[in-house]
Design a protein around this motif. Structure first.
Motif, PDB file in Angstrom:
ATOM      1  N   UNK A 113       0.746  -1.096   0.077  1.00 29.93           N
ATOM      2  CA  UNK A 113       0.015  -0.074   0.164  1.00 29.93           C
ATOM      3  C   UNK A 113       0.947   1.335  -0.007  1.00 29.93           C
ATOM      4  N   UNK A 114       1.873   1.529   0.541  1.00 30.39           N
ATOM      5  CA  UNK A 114       2.688   2.414   0.758  1.00 30.39           C
ATOM      6  C   UNK A 114       3.398   2.939  -0.561  1.00 30.39           C
ATOM      7  N   UNK A 115       3.892   1.405  -1.119  1.00 29.68           N
ATOM      8  CA  UNK A 115       4.554   1.695  -2.606  1.00 29.68           C
ATOM      9  C   UNK A 115       3.450   2.372  -3.532  1.00 29.68           C
ATOM     10  N   UNK A 116       2.127   1.785  -3.355  1.00 31.31           N
ATOM     11  CA  UNK A 116       1.169   2.103  -4.443  1.00 31.31           C
ATOM     12  C   UNK A 116       0.989   3.455  -4.126  1.00 31.31           C
ATOM     13  N   UNK A 117       0.967   3.899  -3.092  1.00 31.84           N
ATOM     14  CA  UNK A 117       0.613   5.619  -2.744  1.00 31.84           C
ATOM     15  C   UNK A 117       1.765   6.634  -3.230  1.00 31.84           C
ATOM     16  N   UNK A 118       3.171   5.805  -2.936  1.00 31.81           N
ATOM     17  CA  UNK A 118       4.209   6.712  -3.600  1.00 31.81           C
ATOM     18  C   UNK A 118       4.009   6.751  -4.774  1.00 31.81           C
ATOM     19  N   UNK A 119       4.001   5.421  -5.544  1.00 26.48           N
ATOM     20  CA  UNK A 119       3.751   5.539  -7.299  1.00 26.48           C
ATOM     21  C   UNK A 119       2.586   6.354  -7.549  1.00 26.48           C
ATOM     22  N   UNK A 120       1.649   6.582  -6.920  1.00 27.24           N
ATOM     23  CA  UNK A 120       0.450   7.445  -7.330  1.00 27.24           C
ATOM     24  C   UNK A 120       0.965   8.901  -7.104  1.00 27.24           C
ATOM     25  N   UNK A 121       1.493   9.243  -6.119  1.00 23.12           N
ATOM     26  CA  UNK A 121       2.175  10.611  -5.918  1.00 23.12           C
ATOM     27  C   UNK A 121       2.907  10.934  -7.076  1.00 23.12           C
ATOM     28  N   UNK A 122       3.776  10.199  -7.175  1.00 22.35           N
ATOM     29  CA  UNK A 122       4.969  10.320  -8.464  1.00 22.35           C
ATOM     30  C   UNK A 122       4.292  10.565  -9.898  1.00 22.35           C
ATOM     31  N   UNK A 123       3.082   9.675 -10.039  1.00 23.48           N
ATOM     32  CA  UNK A 123       2.560   9.838 -11.184  1.00 23.48           C
ATOM     33  C   UNK A 123       1.658  11.114 -11.441  1.00 23.48           C
ATOM     34  N   UNK A 124       1.155  11.742 -10.407  1.00 26.56           N
ATOM     35  CA  UNK A 124       0.272  12.730 -10.292  1.00 26.56           C
ATOM     36  C   UNK A 124       1.222  14.163 -10.385  1.00 26.56           C
ATOM     37  N   UNK A 125       2.420  13.980  -9.910  1.00 24.48           N
ATOM     38  CA  UNK A 125       3.665  14.933  -9.959  1.00 24.48           C
ATOM     39  C   UNK A 125       3.899  15.017 -11.301  1.00 24.48           C
ATOM     40  N   UNK A 126       4.164  13.691 -12.198  1.00 24.01           N
ATOM     41  CA  UNK A 126       4.800  13.755 -13.419  1.00 24.01           C
ATOM     42  C   UNK A 126       3.661  14.141 -14.416  1.00 24.01           C
ATOM     43  N   UNK A 127       2.506  13.801 -14.310  1.00 18.81           N
ATOM     44  CA  UNK A 127       1.291  14.223 -15.327  1.00 18.81           C
ATOM     45  C   UNK A 127       0.487  15.113 -14.650  1.00 18.81           C
ATOM     46  N   UNK A 128      -0.854  14.729 -14.267  1.00 19.15           N
ATOM     47  CA  UNK A 128      -1.788  15.800 -13.734  1.00 19.15           C
ATOM     48  C   UNK A 128      -2.723  14.795 -13.021  1.00 19.15           C
ATOM     49  N   UNK A 129      -3.706  15.257 -12.145  1.00 15.33           N
ATOM     50  CA  UNK A 129      -4.489  14.538 -11.245  1.00 15.33           C
ATOM     51  C   UNK A 129      -5.680  13.951 -12.258  1.00 15.33           C
ATOM     52  N   UNK A 130      -6.055  14.568 -13.460  1.00 13.11           N
ATOM     53  CA  UNK A 130      -7.141  14.347 -14.437  1.00 13.11           C
ATOM     54  C   UNK A 130      -6.310  13.090 -15.216  1.00 13.11           C
ATOM     55  N   UNK A 131      -4.957  13.034 -15.526  1.00  9.61           N
ATOM     56  CA  UNK A 131      -4.400  11.676 -16.079  1.00  9.61           C
ATOM     57  C   UNK A 131      -4.296  10.720 -15.054  1.00  9.61           C
ATOM     58  N   UNK A 132      -4.145  10.995 -13.766  1.00 14.76           N
ATOM     59  CA  UNK A 132      -4.314   9.819 -12.846  1.00 14.76           C
ATOM     60  C   UNK A 132      -5.548   9.259 -12.656  1.00 14.76           C
ATOM     61  N   UNK A 133      -6.531   9.948 -12.690  1.00 14.45           N
ATOM     62  CA  UNK A 133      -7.877   9.525 -12.411  1.00 14.45           C
ATOM     63  C   UNK A 133      -8.466   8.674 -13.799  1.00 14.45           C
ATOM     64  N   UNK A 134      -7.746   9.198 -14.878  1.00 18.52           N
ATOM     65  CA  UNK A 134      -8.164   8.278 -15.946  1.00 18.52           C
ATOM     66  C   UNK A 134      -7.373   7.086 -16.116  1.00 18.52           C
ATOM     67  N   UNK A 135      -5.990   7.013 -15.712  1.00 22.98           N
ATOM     68  CA  UNK A 135      -5.508   5.904 -15.510  1.00 22.98           C
ATOM     69  C   UNK A 135      -6.105   4.698 -14.483  1.00 22.98           C
ATOM     70  N   UNK A 136      -6.678   5.542 -13.521  1.00 21.30           N
ATOM     71  CA  UNK A 136      -7.030   4.391 -12.644  1.00 21.30           C
ATOM     72  C   UNK A 136      -8.592   3.993 -13.107  1.00 21.30           C
ATOM     73  N   UNK A 137      -9.244   4.615 -13.873  1.00 23.32           N
ATOM     74  CA  UNK A 137     -10.369   4.155 -14.236  1.00 23.32           C
ATOM     75  C   UNK A 137     -10.097   2.968 -15.438  1.00 23.32           C
ATOM     76  N   UNK A 138      -9.040   3.318 -16.190  1.00 25.79           N
ATOM     77  CA  UNK A 138      -8.631   2.409 -17.233  1.00 25.79           C
ATOM     78  C   UNK A 138      -8.167   1.352 -16.703  1.00 25.79           C
ATOM     79  N   UNK A 139      -7.630   1.017 -15.446  1.00 24.61           N
ATOM     80  CA  UNK A 139      -6.995  -0.171 -14.914  1.00 24.61           C
ATOM     81  C   UNK A 139      -8.121  -0.869 -14.345  1.00 24.61           C
ATOM     82  N   UNK A 140      -9.242  -0.206 -13.678  1.00 24.46           N
ATOM     83  CA  UNK A 140     -10.462  -0.726 -13.185  1.00 24.46           C
ATOM     84  C   UNK A 140     -11.223  -1.565 -14.200  1.00 24.46           C
TER      85      UNK A 140
END
Length: 140
Positions: A113-140
């Protein structure tokens, strides 16, 4: 009317006890699934429903260990927890286990869980929150 209701309630209780007893035997390895299906978290959830863990623990505490003395009850609880931890590890791939088991088998979920949270933070920092939400929806 009362008699038939009482019989149905007893039958439902007996059916629940039989179901939990079967689940317990599958988890500790006394019996196996049909066609030797692997005992994995996903298989158990598919067969016994999403609340199988809480149902099993409640049945174990109330019915299975009810007539045991304190020492036997503690030993049986340790055995159950060992097998539940082992079953919980089947949610991860071998790569994930190699990566997250550095702090021990009991801490795999917290480390993952800690690793996944850190990956999510890095993804949001590198891209955007909207891109992160789209990525999460695509994985689900």
């Amino acid at each position: 009317m009362f008699r038939s209701t009482a019989v149905r309630m007893c039958a439902a209780k007996e059916l629940h006890n039989q179901k939990m007893s079967t689940l317990y035997k599958i988890i500790v390895g006394d019996i196996s699934f049909k066609n030797k299906a692997p005992v994995k978290d996903s298989t158990v959830t598919e067969v016994f429903g999403s609340s199988w863990s809480t149902d099993l623990k409640a049945w174990f505490a109330s019915d299975f260990t009810a007539k045991m003395d304190k020492a036997d009850k503690e030993a049986a609880t340790v055995v159950l927890e060992k097998y539940l931890t082992r079953l919980d590890l089947t949610r991860y791939t071998t790569r994930e286990l190699g990566q997250f088991m550095t702090t021990g088998a009991a801490n795999v979920a917290a480390t993952a869980e800690a690793h996944n949270v850190s990956q999510a933070k890095e993804f949001i920092k590198a891209n955007s929150e909207a891109a992160f939400k789209a990525h999460v929806i695509a994985e689900a």
